[in-house]
Structures are given as C-alpha cells and as structure tokens.
Scaffold this motif. Structure first.
Motif, short mmCIF file in Angstrom:
data_model
loop_
_atom_site.label_atom_id
_atom_site.label_comp_id
_atom_site.label_asym_id
_atom_site.label_seq_id
_atom_site.Cartn_x
_atom_site.Cartn_y
_atom_site.Cartn_z
N ALA A 87 46.73 48.24 80.48
CA ALA A 87 46.14 48.73 79.23
C ALA A 87 46.61 50.15 78.95
CB ALA A 87 44.62 48.68 79.31
N GLN A 90 50.03 50.00 77.37
CA GLN A 90 49.91 49.52 75.99
C GLN A 90 49.29 50.58 75.09
OE1 GLN A 90 47.60 46.09 76.95
NE2 GLN A 90 49.38 44.77 77.25
N ALA A 91 48.26 51.27 75.60
CA ALA A 91 47.60 52.30 74.81
C ALA A 91 48.56 53.43 74.46
CB ALA A 91 46.39 52.84 75.55
N LYS A 92 49.36 53.85 75.43
CA LYS A 92 50.33 54.92 75.17
C LYS A 92 51.35 54.49 74.11
CE LYS A 92 50.16 57.33 79.63
NZ LYS A 92 50.92 57.70 80.87
N MET A 95 49.63 54.60 70.71
CA MET A 95 49.40 55.98 70.27
C MET A 95 50.70 56.64 69.84
SD MET A 95 46.58 56.92 73.20
CE MET A 95 45.94 58.45 72.53
N GLY A 249 40.23 50.35 69.14
CA GLY A 249 41.21 50.44 70.20
C GLY A 249 41.84 51.80 70.34
N ALA A 250 43.04 51.82 70.93
CA ALA A 250 43.75 53.08 71.18
C ALA A 250 44.09 53.80 69.88
CB ALA A 250 45.02 52.79 71.98
N GLN A 251 44.34 53.03 68.81
CA GLN A 251 44.69 53.65 67.53
C GLN A 251 43.52 54.45 66.96
OE1 GLN A 251 44.73 50.46 68.29
NE2 GLN A 251 43.87 49.15 66.71
N TRP A 283 41.35 49.26 76.29
CA TRP A 283 42.34 50.08 75.59
C TRP A 283 41.71 51.39 75.10
CZ3 TRP A 283 42.09 44.74 75.02
CH2 TRP A 283 43.19 44.05 75.55
N VAL A 284 40.45 51.33 74.73
CA VAL A 284 39.73 52.55 74.36
C VAL A 284 39.62 53.47 75.57
CG1 VAL A 284 37.50 53.48 73.62
CG2 VAL A 284 38.45 51.48 72.48
N ALA A 287 43.00 54.97 76.34
CA ALA A 287 43.37 56.01 75.36
C ALA A 287 42.56 57.29 75.59
CB ALA A 287 43.15 55.49 73.94
#
Length: 322
Positions: A87, A90-92, A95, A249-251, A283-284, A287
């Motif tokens: 995760a 994927q998060a990086k 972002m 999520g990460a966004q 993912w949160v 991030a």
C-alpha cells in the motif's frame, strides 16, 4: 436473543471482533472471538474458523454450533507494522500522480482524474469535487427527524467533552533565575479530517474530528470522504466543516497535506493542513506516513479491534449494538 441458562453456560463472556479493510474505504466485521469465564473452567478462547456441531445441553438430538476450546497458551500475539508495504508503494505513486511537480499544491485536474479512476465519484460526474456549506446544510435539513436528532445529540456530547479538554490545557509561565519559562497553547491554522465513505459511511468520524478541531480553535476545517453519503454531508454541516472533498485514499491525504487550488473547477481553495486526522483504509494510513513531518498526523492505526465485555445480566441488544 438474550442467552439463557440452557443455551449458554453461566459466567462472563468477552466478545471481540475486528474491522479490517477489504477494499477502498470498506470495512467488514471478521474474526469474532469469545473468551468464556466459567466458575468451573479455565478461561478459553475460540474463533469461528473452528466452529463445529455439538449436542445441545437441553436436547442432544438437536445439534447447535459450538466453538472449539483454545487455551491461552495457544493464542499468539502478533504485532505488525501498521503501514502495509504494498500500500505504501501504491500510495506514493498516487501522490506523485496528483502532484507531478513534487512541490507546491496538488494539481486539481490530476486529482479529478485519479478520483474518477479509483471510484471516489462516478466517471460521468461533472460537478465540483468540493462540497460547500450550502450543500451540506441542505443534506442536514433533508434528514429524517430521527437522524437529525441523533446527529445533534452526538454533536452536543462530543463538543461538550472537547471544549472541556481544551479548557484543561492552559498557558503556563513561571519565574526562573534570569527570566521566565513557560508554554503557550495555540490552535493549528487548518485541520484536515478524513472520514471513510462509500458503502459504510461513518458520520461519527466526521463529528469526532471536525468538532474537536473547532473546539481547539482551528480557523479552517477540511473534510475528505469518498462518495460522501447525505448523512456524511449532514454531519459535516453540524460539525462546522468549511469544505468537503469528495475524494478518499492517498489522493485525499495529499490534497489535505499540500492543498489544492480550485478543486474540480470550482472557486473553493483547499489550504495545506497543519494536521490530518481520522480513520481510513491502508492507503490512507500509508499516505499519512508519507506526509508525517510535512504536517502533523494523529497516528498510524492498524485494523480496528473492538472488545465487548458482558455477563449474563447484560442486555443482548445493547451488546450487539455496541
């Protein structure tokens, strides 16, 4: 139904279960566990994976589900890193995609593109990703009387406690040789609050984060929640959020950490937040670990674990609700 002496041995029972993310912003109850304390037995634990049929004490001809006994020695403690490695990668990537320059605010067009691709909003949605105060107020006014009363009651209780907490933290100054020493307490300028959305909205998370930020004295409160349900927008209204982002999520964490100008083509600017709080999926959490240091975060939380302790005098419906 409330347990009877025939269906369950007398004694105290600890019932625990966990909330784990199965998909973006969706949580399911899994792995219930029961620890039974009986006057004649050692504490035992079990999980549903060991469910078996056994004769009932009241009628041996009618099988009833029983849990296999597990001794405390057979229960292991496993401590994991709250940040999932996959995760985090994927998060990086997400972002970096919404902030291609690597500096400054998040690009509104990229945020919109990613949010649609990941299902935060429908692909054919043409409105703004920023929900203003008017729409949140309309959502609150559109609730049933029961839901509106429930939100108001929760808000009032959380606000009363948060304000009491704030009053307990005061400025301090003492005389010391050669001068004075002390500390002052001042609120963050902008707070970012995350609330899970989608199939399992948590308006309680909205209230517990946004109301607390307001009680602390934050000038701006930003809420992010993917596919926000009317109850989520209503909670944002009563909690006093300035703007709601329809992203998750990460966004969403990136948007709150670095800020966004003109989200979704609207005229609502999202300032960079000094602190980001609230529960979310893996993912949160990943991030949050990335932005920690650039801004403050509450914590890196793993899957939620809830334990209900009750004995045979408890109201079964209240225990189930808890």
């Amino acid at each position: 139904p409330k347990p009877t002496n025939r269906s369950m041995p007398k004694g105290r029972f600890w019932v625990g279960f966990a909330l784990v993310p199965l998909a973006a912003d969706s949580f399911h109850f899994v792995a219930p566990a029961v620890v039974a304390f009986s006057p004649r037995r050692r504490p035992t634990a079990s999980t549903p994976s060991r469910l078996r049929a056994a004769p009932s004490e009241s009628n041996s001809a009618m099988p009833s589900p029983m849990l296999s006994r597990v001794t405390p020695d057979e229960v292991s403690l496993e401590i994991k890193d709250p940040v999932d490695p996959a995760a985090l990668v994927q998060a990086k990537a997400i972002m970096s995609e919404v902030r291609p320059s690597g500096s400054g605010p998040v690009d509104a067009a990229k945020l919109t593109e990613v949010a649609k691709r990941l299902g935060d909003i429908p692909a054919d949605f043409e409105g703004s990703y920023a929900v203003g105060k008017d729409e949140c107020r309309a959502a609150f006014e559109g609730l049933s009387d029961g839901d509106r009363k429930a939100l108001t009651n929760i808000h009032d209780r959380v606000k009363a406690f948060a304000e009491a907490q704030r009053r307990s933290v005061v400025d301090v100054e003492i005389d010391i040789p050669g001068g004075k020493a002390g500390h002052t307490v001042s609120p963050c300028r902008a707070a970012g609050c995350y609330a899970p959305g989608g199939r399992y909205p948590l308006p309680s998370s909205v209230i517990m984060t946004a109301v607390t930020a307001r009680a602390a004295g934050c000038e701006t409160v930003v809420l992010a929640s993917p596919r926000p349900a009317p109850i989520t927008l209503a909670a944002a209204h009563i909690a006093g959020a300035d703007v709601v982002l329809r992203v998750g999520g990460a966004q969403a964490v990136a948007a709150m950490a670095y800020g966004v100008a003109g989200v979704g083509g609207g005229d609502l600017d999202v300032p960079p937040c000094d602190v980001i709080v609230g529960p979310g999926n893996k993912w949160v959490t990943a991030a949050k670990s990335v932005v920690n240091g650039h801004c403050g975060i509450d914590m890196l939380a793993g899957p939620s674990e809830v334990l209900v302790i009750a004995d045979d005098t408890a109201n079964a419906s209240v225990v189930a609700a808890d």
